[in-house]
Design an enzyme around this catalytic site. Sequence first.
Site, short mmCIF file in Angstrom:
data_model
loop_
_atom_site.label_atom_id
_atom_site.label_comp_id
_atom_site.label_asym_id
_atom_site.label_seq_id
_atom_site.Cartn_x
_atom_site.Cartn_y
_atom_site.Cartn_z
N ASP A 46 -10.09 -5.75 -3.22
CA ASP A 46 -9.52 -4.71 -2.34
C ASP A 46 -10.45 -3.50 -2.30
OD1 ASP A 46 -7.94 -2.51 -1.38
OD2 ASP A 46 -6.11 -3.57 -1.99
N HIS A 71 -7.20 -6.11 0.97
CA HIS A 71 -6.05 -5.25 1.28
C HIS A 71 -5.30 -5.72 2.53
CE1 HIS A 71 -4.12 -1.47 0.18
NE2 HIS A 71 -4.09 -1.07 1.44
N SER A 92 0.84 -1.20 0.00
CA SER A 92 0.00 0.00 0.00
C SER A 92 0.88 1.26 0.00
CB SER A 92 -0.95 -0.05 1.20
OG SER A 92 -1.98 0.90 1.06
#
Lengths: 278, 278
Positions: free
Chosen positions: B224, B257, B148
Amino acid sequence: MEPLENISRNRSFGGWHKQYRHRSDALGCDMRFAIYLPPQAATEPVPVLYWLSGLTCTDENFMQKAGAQRMAAELGIAIVAPDTSPRGEGVADDDGYDLGQGAGFYLNATREPWAQHYRMEDYVLKELPELIESVFPVTNKRAISGHSMGGHGALTLALKNTGHFCSVSAFSPIVNPVNVPWGEKAFTAYLGDNREAWKAYDSCELIRQAKEHLPILVDQGDGDDFLQSQLKPENLVAAAKASGYPLQLRMQEGYDHSYYFIASFIEEHLRFHSRYLS
Amino acid sequence: MEPLENISRNRSFGGWHKQYRHRSDALGCDMRFAIYLPPQAATEPVPVLYWLSGLTCTDENFMQKAGAQRMAAELGIAIVAPDTSPRGEGVADDDGYDLGQGAGFYLNATREPWAQHYRMEDYVLKELPELIESVFPVTNKRAISGHSMGGHGALTLALKNTGHFCSVSAFSPIVNPVNVPWGEKAFTAYLGDNREAWKAYDSCELIRQAKEHLPILVDQGDGDDFLQSQLKPENLVAAAKASGYPLQLRMQEGYDHSYYFIASFIEEHLRFHSRYLS
């Protein structure tokens, strides 16, 4: 509330990690558990490994830190991780980390204020597997494992109910709670002062009395800070030797009481259970 | 304080996970990092994978949840996980989870109150590897990966410094921060309103301008929650295509995620890096 409320889902190694909340009749409160369903469960029922965590843990510690899903996905084994005690505002608690919520010790309490909710033995042995086996694509082949207080839970529940599990393993288990501070504190509170009543929850005692033998694997780090004060694996070895119980207990050099230890050997535990679950 | 203060150590897959605290000159504060030293490091220097974590994380998330040590031990790769920003009472902060402490975005801030401490680019690229390579049994072969915000950090630092790393990979990276809310908020604060200055920290922009090519592997889950609003992997694919940059970006069906996603594919990332580190 729905009988089973899904509160999270994560894809993991081709399968699914999911958390659920449900009303437990055995415990008289709402409970959360986690389940890992390997990819094989999409097409056929799979056997289940129940994992019991240690003091202060919830259903999350093992699922997040042990790295067990990889091998569970390879071997086709579901994993169910219950919480470590009843929970909630109406449930008795204690300021200590080693008594009350987060510290149920996987027994049925007989003393107040604990007896009303602290019936983790019934929950893990009966209510939870009945629920799991009625809702999820699993067989009734079960194994059990756990860490520390959860290793104590796994060993005692399996030794007391040999037909219920195909195999049992443990990391750093409290094998002789009647003789160590964690066990003496918890058993005094939950079961009262009569030490005779404690023996039903002591792995050393149970292994001495065992009539049937179950495959047992225990791993213990020799760098564990709780080794001499709380764990005393040599007592389990002596009890097994005295009663001729085949016990595989491995001392692992340099390993401590953390999930880094569990992660390092969880593959071998899953492979061990797989031999008896299939 | 000692130059390098050891604050924890755990045996893990035959090697060691350790945490250290040290004074960072680049950041002007005390910093903590974690290192995993595989068993091979006991007898010979090993290459290093730097792991950059995402928003709100510390050095602990990856080490506890990714399950990377198993394959690092097999391949003989050390892993270093820095914190995600400068830390401490004297360090500027913000109430949001996506700005300030825990959200350093791996850049050198130019605007106050951030410029004084927020120099994570210098820290990760220079100060930390110099420290690691002077103290631990490692070579100067380096790879970098992250998740991320940390995927953004890994890609930008590698694309801007092609000789510094042998390979780069990322999970769910913020590839086009100049065009998404997380990036716009952070870059406005750290770099000011001039969007031209932002381009030095945008992977899409960097990949368009790249003269040299580095092996890149990106994994992105199509389940995600941040996919369309913050991550936009299609922008990186388009930029790579436009400039003829060989990019391996894999969409992974159903993955989200979380660290359950990272754990599912970290073995493949370590094997990928191992090809270029050896």
